[in-house]
Design a protein around this motif. Structure first.
Motif, PDB file in Angstrom:
ATOM      1  N   GLU A   3       8.920  -4.270   4.303  1.00 22.16           N
ATOM      2  CA  GLU A   3       9.800  -3.333   3.592  1.00 22.16           C
ATOM      3  C   GLU A   3       9.096  -1.996   3.453  1.00 22.16           C
ATOM      4  O   GLU A   3       7.881  -1.940   3.271  1.00 22.16           O
ATOM      5  N   VAL A   4       9.843  -0.899   3.549  1.00 24.69           N
ATOM      6  CA  VAL A   4       9.298   0.442   3.341  1.00 24.69           C
ATOM      7  C   VAL A   4      10.256   1.232   2.453  1.00 24.69           C
ATOM      8  O   VAL A   4      11.440   1.346   2.757  1.00 24.69           O
ATOM      9  N   ASP A   5       9.736   1.744   1.347  1.00 23.47           N
ATOM     10  CA  ASP A   5      10.505   2.634   0.479  1.00 23.47           C
ATOM     11  C   ASP A   5       9.851   4.004   0.514  1.00 23.47           C
ATOM     12  O   ASP A   5       8.627   4.117   0.525  1.00 23.47           O
ATOM     13  N   VAL A   6      10.670   5.055   0.518  1.00 18.13           N
ATOM     14  CA  VAL A   6      10.155   6.420   0.482  1.00 18.13           C
ATOM     15  C   VAL A   6      10.406   6.985  -0.916  1.00 18.13           C
ATOM     16  O   VAL A   6      11.510   6.859  -1.456  1.00 18.13           O
ATOM     17  N   ILE A   7       9.370   7.580  -1.492  1.00 18.86           N
ATOM     18  CA  ILE A   7       9.454   8.033  -2.871  1.00 18.86           C
ATOM     19  C   ILE A   7       8.798   9.403  -3.011  1.00 18.86           C
ATOM     20  O   ILE A   7       7.800   9.691  -2.340  1.00 18.86           O
ATOM     21  N   GLN A   8       9.381  10.272  -3.843  1.00 19.85           N
ATOM     22  CA  GLN A   8       8.785  11.578  -4.100  1.00 19.85           C
ATOM     23  C   GLN A   8       7.546  11.420  -4.989  1.00 19.85           C
ATOM     24  O   GLN A   8       7.474  10.528  -5.835  1.00 19.85           O
ATOM     25  N   PHE A   9       6.603  12.326  -4.800  1.00 20.57           N
ATOM     26  CA  PHE A   9       5.373  12.253  -5.582  1.00 20.57           C
ATOM     27  C   PHE A   9       5.661  12.364  -7.075  1.00 20.57           C
ATOM     28  O   PHE A   9       5.020  11.694  -7.897  1.00 20.57           O
TER      29      PHE A   9
ATOM     30  N   GLU B  69       7.396  17.474  -4.552  1.00 25.05           N
ATOM     31  CA  GLU B  69       8.428  17.078  -3.595  1.00 25.05           C
ATOM     32  C   GLU B  69       7.859  16.295  -2.405  1.00 25.05           C
ATOM     33  O   GLU B  69       8.627  15.798  -1.565  1.00 25.05           O
ATOM     34  N   SER B  70       6.538  16.195  -2.325  1.00 27.26           N
ATOM     35  CA  SER B  70       5.939  15.475  -1.193  1.00 27.26           C
ATOM     36  C   SER B  70       6.418  14.022  -1.191  1.00 27.26           C
ATOM     37  O   SER B  70       6.589  13.401  -2.241  1.00 27.26           O
TER      38      SER B  70
ATOM     39  N   THR C 140       0.846  -1.178   0.000  1.00 24.51           N
ATOM     40  CA  THR C 140       0.000   0.000   0.000  1.00 24.51           C
ATOM     41  C   THR C 140       0.889   1.238   0.000  1.00 24.51           C
ATOM     42  O   THR C 140       2.050   1.186   0.421  1.00 24.51           O
ATOM     43  N   ILE C 141       0.347   2.341  -0.496  1.00 22.94           N
ATOM     44  CA  ILE C 141       1.096   3.599  -0.606  1.00 22.94           C
ATOM     45  C   ILE C 141       0.380   4.654   0.211  1.00 22.94           C
ATOM     46  O   ILE C 141      -0.809   4.905   0.007  1.00 22.94           O
ATOM     47  N   ARG C 142       1.106   5.270   1.130  1.00 26.67           N
ATOM     48  CA  ARG C 142       0.543   6.323   1.994  1.00 26.67           C
ATOM     49  C   ARG C 142       1.513   7.491   2.075  1.00 26.67           C
ATOM     50  O   ARG C 142       2.731   7.308   1.928  1.00 26.67           O
ATOM     51  N   LYS C 143       0.945   8.672   2.313  1.00 26.31           N
ATOM     52  CA  LYS C 143       1.809   9.837   2.505  1.00 26.31           C
ATOM     53  C   LYS C 143       2.674   9.617   3.737  1.00 26.31           C
ATOM     54  O   LYS C 143       2.235   9.001   4.717  1.00 26.31           O
ATOM     55  N   LEU C 144       3.905  10.071   3.689  1.00 28.29           N
ATOM     56  CA  LEU C 144       4.855   9.841   4.778  1.00 28.29           C
ATOM     57  C   LEU C 144       4.314  10.395   6.089  1.00 28.29           C
ATOM     58  O   LEU C 144       3.904  11.561   6.175  1.00 28.29           O
ATOM     59  N   TRP C 145       4.276   9.529   7.107  1.00 25.42           N
ATOM     60  CA  TRP C 145       3.806   9.952   8.416  1.00 25.42           C
ATOM     61  C   TRP C 145       4.919  10.637   9.189  1.00 25.42           C
ATOM     62  O   TRP C 145       6.102  10.517   8.862  1.00 25.42           O
ATOM     63  N   LYS C 146       4.501  11.344  10.266  1.00 29.82           N
ATOM     64  CA  LYS C 146       5.522  11.988  11.131  1.00 29.82           C
ATOM     65  C   LYS C 146       6.442  10.953  11.728  1.00 29.82           C
ATOM     66  O   LYS C 146       7.647  11.167  11.872  1.00 29.82           O
TER      67      LYS C 146
END
Length: 376
Positions: A57-63, A98-99, A21-27
């Protein structure tokens, strides 16, 4: 305790095909090993637990990168990245290129490893399947019934419902396999035998359908649903008197059955017994005259009156049908034909003109309107 809410788009959660699943980065971003508590987020604001899972696994990606990645979009249940972008901009109005978003991959945990409350998984999946079935989303509900059957392969209710889904999708061979499996478990289930008969009838196998119906009748010869479909089977076999006997027996058991009155009326019309057909349609209309669903009954009554050359009365019936379904091109065409029989060509042409506005490709309406215009 991170909680993830999912919408009905994510039916693959039930079949265990969806593990991302894809979610906006949490605090406080998720990390590998975190425990997830996953719920349906229903429109009614009730929340129903799905399962617990462990983050793998967690990957962080720009919008800006996310909206170029069709593969990730499809994993999230979208057709492509463009569709994902449209939906995510609605969900997250303040999103910029950039989100940052987190792509979370997880593994569903066995219930005996859950930290929180346990659920009846079979009941939860079946409830979801029943809701989808009732609103006509048969392709989705069949997935859910199949998932529930993985939990309990011998549940006759689930096998029967899966068969019903497959029948509505035109997959009659697969539906028959479900019914046969159910009948191996409950050979005296008259409803499954009847559903098998319907699937066989829809497969253009009326003789085999009658054999299945015979088995249902052996179990309970006063089941009104069995009698209703048995009448249709006899009609398909050209055994009209037998069909009428079925409808008469059904109506003796339940004189308020609208479908049976209509079915009998349709058959009587088919075998040129229009006066008797009218009586059936009148009885049906008496039972629920104000129900919008009876527009088709008014139309059928109009057709029966046309056969008797009672054109004025037919026009009145078609008008009542149209008062309930204003844009029904069939009703409009029928009214136009009745008006032509009354030499009211201008009024008839107006009916056909409305039909052509609704459906410019209706060649019959074009021909009939041209004929009306020639007679003005």
């Amino acid at each position: 305790m991170p909680i993830l809410l999912f919408g009905s788009r994510h039916l693959d959660l039930i079949t265990d095909k969806k593990t991302t699943t894809i979610r906006k980065l949490w605090k406080k971003p998720l990390t590998q090993g975190d425990r997830l508590h996953c719920y349906w987020n229903l429109v009614s604001k009730e929340r129903e637990k799905l399962f617990e899972a462990e983050v793998t696994e967690v990957d962080v990606i720009q919008f800006s990168d996310l909206i170029k990645n069709d593969d990730l979009a499809r994993e999230e249940g979208f057709k492509d990245a463009s569709e994902l972008e449209t939906e995510f901009r609605k969900m997250y109005p303040d999103t910029t290129d950039e989100s940052l978003f987190q792509v979370i991959r997880f593994h569903k945990l066995p219930m005996d490893e859950w930290e929180g409350a346990k659920i009846n998984e079979k009941a939860m999946v079946t409830k979801r399947a029943d809701i989808l079935f009732d609103i006509g989303k048969f392709d989705k509900s069949v997935m859910c019934y199949a998932a529930a059957l993985k939990i309990d392969p011998d549940d006759v209710y689930l096998l029967n419902r899966k068969g019903d889904n497959l029948s509505r999708l035109g997959k009659f061979h697969e539906a028959l396999e479900c019914y046969d499996q159910a009948l191996q478990i409950e050979p005296d289930n008259e409803y499954v035998w009847n559903n098998k008969a319907i699937a066989l009838l829809n497969s253009n196998r009326p003789e085999d359908a009658l054999k299945a119906s015979n088995r249902a009748m052996d179990i309970n010869d006063e089941n009104v649903l069995v009698l209703y479909w048995r009448g249709f089977i006899f009609e398909m076999l050209g055994r009209f008197n037998d069909a009428l006997q079925c409808y008469d027996k059904l109506l003796n058991l339940n004189p308020h059955d609208l479908d049976a009155w209509n079915a009998k009326g349709n058959l009587l019309s088919q075998i040129d017994r229009a006066e008797e057909a009218l009586e059936c349609y009148d009885r049906s209309l008496e039972l629920c005259l104000e129900d919008e669903s009876d527009a088709s009954t008014w139309n059928r009554k109009g057709n029966a009156l046309m056969e008797l050359n009672r054109f004025e009365e037919a026009v009145e019936c078609y008008q009542k049908a149209l008062s309930l379904e204003h844009d029904n091109e069939i009703f409009l065409s029928n009214k136009g034909v009745a008006l032509m029989e009354l030499d009211r060509f201008e009024d008839a042409a107006e009916c056909f003109r409305k039909v052509l506005i609704l459906n410019p490709d209706n060649e019959d309406a074009q021909i009939l309107m041209d004929e009306c215009l020639e007679n003005l």
